[in-house]
Enzyme design. Structure first.
Site, PDB file in Angstrom:
ATOM      1  N   TYR A  47       0.843  -1.213   0.000  1.00 47.16           N
ATOM      2  CA  TYR A  47       0.000   0.000   0.000  1.00 47.16           C
ATOM      3  C   TYR A  47       0.870   1.253   0.000  1.00 47.16           C
ATOM      4  O   TYR A  47       0.628   2.185  -0.750  1.00 47.16           O
ATOM      5  CB  TYR A  47      -0.918   0.000   1.233  1.00 47.16           C
ATOM      6  CG  TYR A  47      -1.987   1.066   1.159  1.00 47.16           C
ATOM      7  CD1 TYR A  47      -3.268   0.760   0.699  1.00 47.16           C
ATOM      8  CD2 TYR A  47      -1.719   2.382   1.531  1.00 47.16           C
ATOM      9  CE1 TYR A  47      -4.244   1.740   0.607  1.00 47.16           C
ATOM     10  CE2 TYR A  47      -2.685   3.365   1.445  1.00 47.16           C
ATOM     11  CZ  TYR A  47      -3.951   3.045   0.985  1.00 47.16           C
ATOM     12  OH  TYR A  47      -4.907   4.013   0.893  1.00 47.16           O
ATOM     13  N   PHE A  73      -7.118  19.375 -25.196  1.00 48.77           N
ATOM     14  CA  PHE A  73      -7.829  18.103 -25.403  1.00 48.77           C
ATOM     15  C   PHE A  73      -9.196  18.181 -24.709  1.00 48.77           C
ATOM     16  O   PHE A  73      -9.354  18.952 -23.763  1.00 48.77           O
ATOM     17  CB  PHE A  73      -6.983  16.961 -24.823  1.00 48.77           C
ATOM     18  CG  PHE A  73      -7.579  15.609 -25.063  1.00 48.77           C
ATOM     19  CD1 PHE A  73      -7.676  15.096 -26.352  1.00 48.77           C
ATOM     20  CD2 PHE A  73      -8.063  14.848 -24.012  1.00 48.77           C
ATOM     21  CE1 PHE A  73      -8.240  13.855 -26.580  1.00 48.77           C
ATOM     22  CE2 PHE A  73      -8.622  13.598 -24.235  1.00 48.77           C
ATOM     23  CZ  PHE A  73      -8.709  13.108 -25.525  1.00 48.77           C
ATOM     24  N   ASP A  74     -10.177  17.401 -25.169  1.00 47.44           N
ATOM     25  CA  ASP A  74     -11.536  17.606 -24.639  1.00 47.44           C
ATOM     26  C   ASP A  74     -11.671  17.370 -23.129  1.00 47.44           C
ATOM     27  O   ASP A  74     -12.385  18.102 -22.458  1.00 47.44           O
ATOM     28  CB  ASP A  74     -12.616  16.874 -25.459  1.00 47.44           C
ATOM     29  CG  ASP A  74     -12.282  15.438 -25.768  1.00 47.44           C
ATOM     30  OD1 ASP A  74     -11.334  14.919 -25.154  1.00 47.44           O
ATOM     31  OD2 ASP A  74     -12.951  14.830 -26.622  1.00 47.44           O
ATOM     32  N   ASP A 105       0.885  19.118 -21.467  1.00 48.76           N
ATOM     33  CA  ASP A 105       0.017  17.942 -21.579  1.00 48.76           C
ATOM     34  C   ASP A 105       0.754  16.975 -22.502  1.00 48.76           C
ATOM     35  O   ASP A 105       0.896  17.223 -23.693  1.00 48.76           O
ATOM     36  CB  ASP A 105      -1.350  18.362 -22.129  1.00 48.76           C
ATOM     37  CG  ASP A 105      -2.304  17.180 -22.265  1.00 48.76           C
ATOM     38  OD1 ASP A 105      -1.850  16.023 -22.126  1.00 48.76           O
ATOM     39  OD2 ASP A 105      -3.500  17.406 -22.538  1.00 48.76           O
ATOM     40  N   ALA A 144       0.646  13.526 -23.433  1.00 45.85           N
ATOM     41  CA  ALA A 144       0.200  12.197 -23.884  1.00 45.85           C
ATOM     42  C   ALA A 144       1.111  11.623 -24.972  1.00 45.85           C
ATOM     43  O   ALA A 144       1.484  10.457 -24.923  1.00 45.85           O
ATOM     44  CB  ALA A 144      -1.238  12.274 -24.381  1.00 45.85           C
ATOM     45  N   LYS A 204      -1.001   6.369 -23.931  1.00 50.90           N
ATOM     46  CA  LYS A 204      -0.487   6.652 -25.271  1.00 50.90           C
ATOM     47  C   LYS A 204       1.007   6.310 -25.310  1.00 50.90           C
ATOM     48  O   LYS A 204       1.345   5.144 -25.410  1.00 50.90           O
ATOM     49  CB  LYS A 204      -0.759   8.116 -25.647  1.00 50.90           C
ATOM     50  CG  LYS A 204      -2.190   8.400 -26.066  1.00 50.90           C
ATOM     51  CD  LYS A 204      -3.133   8.531 -24.912  1.00 50.90           C
ATOM     52  CE  LYS A 204      -4.474   9.107 -25.291  1.00 50.90           C
ATOM     53  NZ  LYS A 204      -4.912  10.181 -24.418  1.00 50.90           N
ATOM     54  N   HIS A 210     -21.902  11.762 -28.504  1.00 53.45           N
ATOM     55  CA  HIS A 210     -21.365  10.830 -29.501  1.00 53.45           C
ATOM     56  C   HIS A 210     -21.174   9.416 -28.961  1.00 53.45           C
ATOM     57  O   HIS A 210     -21.256   8.452 -29.698  1.00 53.45           O
ATOM     58  CB  HIS A 210     -20.062  11.363 -30.118  1.00 53.45           C
ATOM     59  CG  HIS A 210     -18.898  11.403 -29.179  1.00 53.45           C
ATOM     60  ND1 HIS A 210     -18.835  12.262 -28.109  1.00 53.45           N
ATOM     61  CD2 HIS A 210     -17.754  10.683 -29.141  1.00 53.45           C
ATOM     62  CE1 HIS A 210     -17.692  12.067 -27.468  1.00 53.45           C
ATOM     63  NE2 HIS A 210     -17.027  11.116 -28.069  1.00 53.45           N
TER      64      HIS A 210
HETATM   65  C1  LIG Z   1      -5.891  11.016 -23.999  1.00 53.34           C
HETATM   66  C2  LIG Z   1      -5.525  12.399 -23.664  1.00 53.34           C
HETATM   67  C3  LIG Z   1      -5.848  12.978 -22.436  1.00 53.34           C
HETATM   68  C4  LIG Z   1      -6.713  12.267 -21.392  1.00 53.34           C
HETATM   69  O1  LIG Z   1      -6.152  11.077 -20.984  1.00 53.34           O
HETATM   70  P1  LIG Z   1      -7.035   9.792 -20.540  1.00 53.34           P
HETATM   71  O2  LIG Z   1      -5.995   8.809 -20.189  1.00 53.34           O
HETATM   72  O3  LIG Z   1      -7.877   9.398 -21.710  1.00 53.34           O
HETATM   73  O4  LIG Z   1      -7.855  10.202 -19.387  1.00 53.34           O
HETATM   74  C5  LIG Z   1      -5.434  14.269 -22.193  1.00 53.34           C
HETATM   75  N1  LIG Z   1      -4.739  14.963 -23.103  1.00 53.34           N
HETATM   76  C6  LIG Z   1      -4.405  14.448 -24.295  1.00 53.34           C
HETATM   77  C7  LIG Z   1      -3.628  15.265 -25.275  1.00 53.34           C
HETATM   78  C8  LIG Z   1      -4.797  13.157 -24.631  1.00 53.34           C
HETATM   79  O5  LIG Z   1      -4.501  12.660 -25.839  1.00 53.34           O
END
Ligand SMILES: *Cc1c(COP(=O)(O)O)cnc(C)c1O
Length: 459
Positions: free
Chosen positions: A72, A124-125, A215, A217, A258, A450
């Site tokens: 833990y 990103f959304d 950010d 990813a 990613k 969607h």
């Molecule tokens: C996928 C993604 C996120 C969010 O990550 P999740 O693992 O899907 O929660 C944030 N920013 C970017 C640029 C992404 O491609």
């Protein structure tokens, strides 16, 4: 003879996928109410819905799963991941989270208050969602060139520094808790950001006393594009380039699904111990104790190995070559897509393929259904269904672009699969004049429709 290219790995485990008949697919698609999210994965032959969490792990990552420490507190897996993050990104503090949006939730809980402004290059959304959910705004400062699908420039995801400075000038510093720079720019089609732009964005932020959050990813794919496209970087390793990128950052959030090449995971990392302390409380509340966040020990070990392996040039080269192969084949067949090919996906320009289909019948969705019917390939609509209705007028919003995104999972499909995808696109392109009817909505949720929308063909 010059030897042809081959991937820098061989395959140890396989997973069966099956083809289907057009009749079967017609029936399955009708049962799915013409929403590709509703299909069962075994009804799909080649799944290009996303590259997130869908990559295949290496044997060393699977070995890491076995050596995971599930304590833990103070698990050795945590320390292995911590050492990797310090070495690769130079970030001294981090908090693990279960995925990228959870990292956003933790850090924005610590940083944002109502009425704040968080500028960025096409957030990103989920990032935008976490900002707007806190009644803050997320002005988009992406370069205008990103919106022209046919323009070929090497770094099409960049921050427009004049737009960013205008945001800085029109708000007091206390109202701007950070700037978000997304690499690669997912929303703009997986398009990269140059080191020059990263450096200049950081300098501008510093001049105004605003922290820079990257950010991250697809940070490794972005580093690959810097190495292969930006003057002065050809002889640097991906790891050297990544270290330089993160010298300019104060904070990073990452969806490890990613470029971490794991099925689930993420983290937020930072230079400030004080900020780590502030964020820690939210990490514990939302994710879990500080040495595991939302992750199992084994997942942290797999991620540590994934970050190390996927910051090697050969791995990235194999992946990005495959995305480019799809782009090159589509060029050969004349099928229009957003140029140049991005790091993780090809975005087919549905409006150019079906120019006569009324927008009210959902052009990119129609193309997505056609591609599934043609060959059992699942892409995702980036168009007017995704855009939702206007929250005030409740009218459908019709974005300028109607795209069908074909995201390529890492190390999952072979070039033969890519050829099937390209051929299926070509077949549809050649019979595009026969596609005269689209779909109408029979059910939709008030937001993020969607995922669960239901449709029927227009008669
Ligand atoms: C996928 C993604 C996120 C969010 O990550 P999740 O693992 O899907 O929660 C944030 N920013 C970017 C640029 C992404 O491609």
């Amino acid at each position: 003879m010059k030897l042809p290219y081959a991937e820098p790995y061989k395959i140890k485990t396989t997973e069966a996928i099956r083809t289907s008949t057009r009749e079967e697919r017609e029936q399955w698609l009708a049962e799915a109410r013409y929403n590709l999210f509703n299909l069962r994965s075994d009804q799909v032959f080649i799944d290009l819905l996303t590259d997130s969490g869908t990559g295949s792990m290496s044997d060393r990552q699977w070995a890491g799963m076995m050596t995971g420490d599930e304590s833990y507190a103070g698990a050795s897996s945590y320390y292995r991941l911590k050492e990797t993050i310090e070495r690769i990104f130079g970030m001294p503090y981090f908090l693990p989270t279960h995925q990228g949006r959870a990292a956003e939730n933790v850090i924005f809980s610590a940083l944002l208050k109502e009425g704040d402004v968080v500028p960025g290059n096409s957030h990103f959304d989920t990032t935008k969602g976490h900002i707007e959910f806190r009644h803050c705004s997320a002005p988009d400062c992406t370069i205008d060139a990103a919106a022209d699908t046919q323009l070929e420039i090497p770094f099409k995801g960049e921050m427009d520094l004049e737009k960013l400075e205008r945001v800085f000038k029109s708000h007091p510093k206390e109202k701007i808790p950070c700037t978000v720079l997304t690499i690669t720019n997912n929303t703009a089609g997986g398009q990269p950001v140059s080191m020059k732009n990263i450096r200049e964005t950081a300098e501008l932020c510093r001049r105004y006393g605003i922290p820079l959050l990257i950010d991250s990813a697809r940070f490794a794919e972005n580093a690959y594009f810097i190495k292969t496209r930006e003057a002065g970087y050809a002889d640097k390793t991906i790891k050297e380039i990544v270290r330089e990128i993160y010298q300019y950052a104060d904070i990073m959030t990452i969806s490890a699904k990613k470029d971490g090449v794991v099925n689930m995971g993420g983290f937020v990392a930072m230079r400030s111990e004080e900020l780590r302390r502030k964020a820690m409380t939210f990490g514990i509340m939302y994710e879990g104790y500080v040495t595991y966040g939302g992750m199992s020990g084994r997942d942290m070990d797999a991620l540590a190995v994934g970050l190390d392996e996927n910051t090697e040039f050969e791995q990235l080269d194999a992946r990005i070559r495959q995305v480019k192969l799809l782009g090159d084949l589509l060029d050969e067949y004349g099928v229009p897509y957003q140029r140049p090919a991005g790091g993780h996906a090809i975005f087919i320009d549905a409006k150019k393929i079906l120019p006569n289909l009324p927008k009210e019948q959902f052009i990119a969705q129609t193309l997505g259904c056609e591609l599934y019917l043609e060959a059992g390939i699942r892409g995702v609509e980036i168009g007017s269904i995704l855009a939702d209705r206007d929250p005030d007028t409740h009218e459908n919003r019709y974005p300028r672009l109607e795209l069908l995104r074909l995201a390529i999972p890492r190390r999952v499909y072979t070039d033969n699969h890519i050829r099937v995808i390209a051929a299926a696109c070509r077949n549809i392109y050649e019979r595009r004049d026969e596609i005269t009817k689209g779909y109408r909505i029979t059910f939709e949720a008030p937001i993020l429709r969607h995922f669960t929308v239901e449709l029927e063909p227009v008669k």
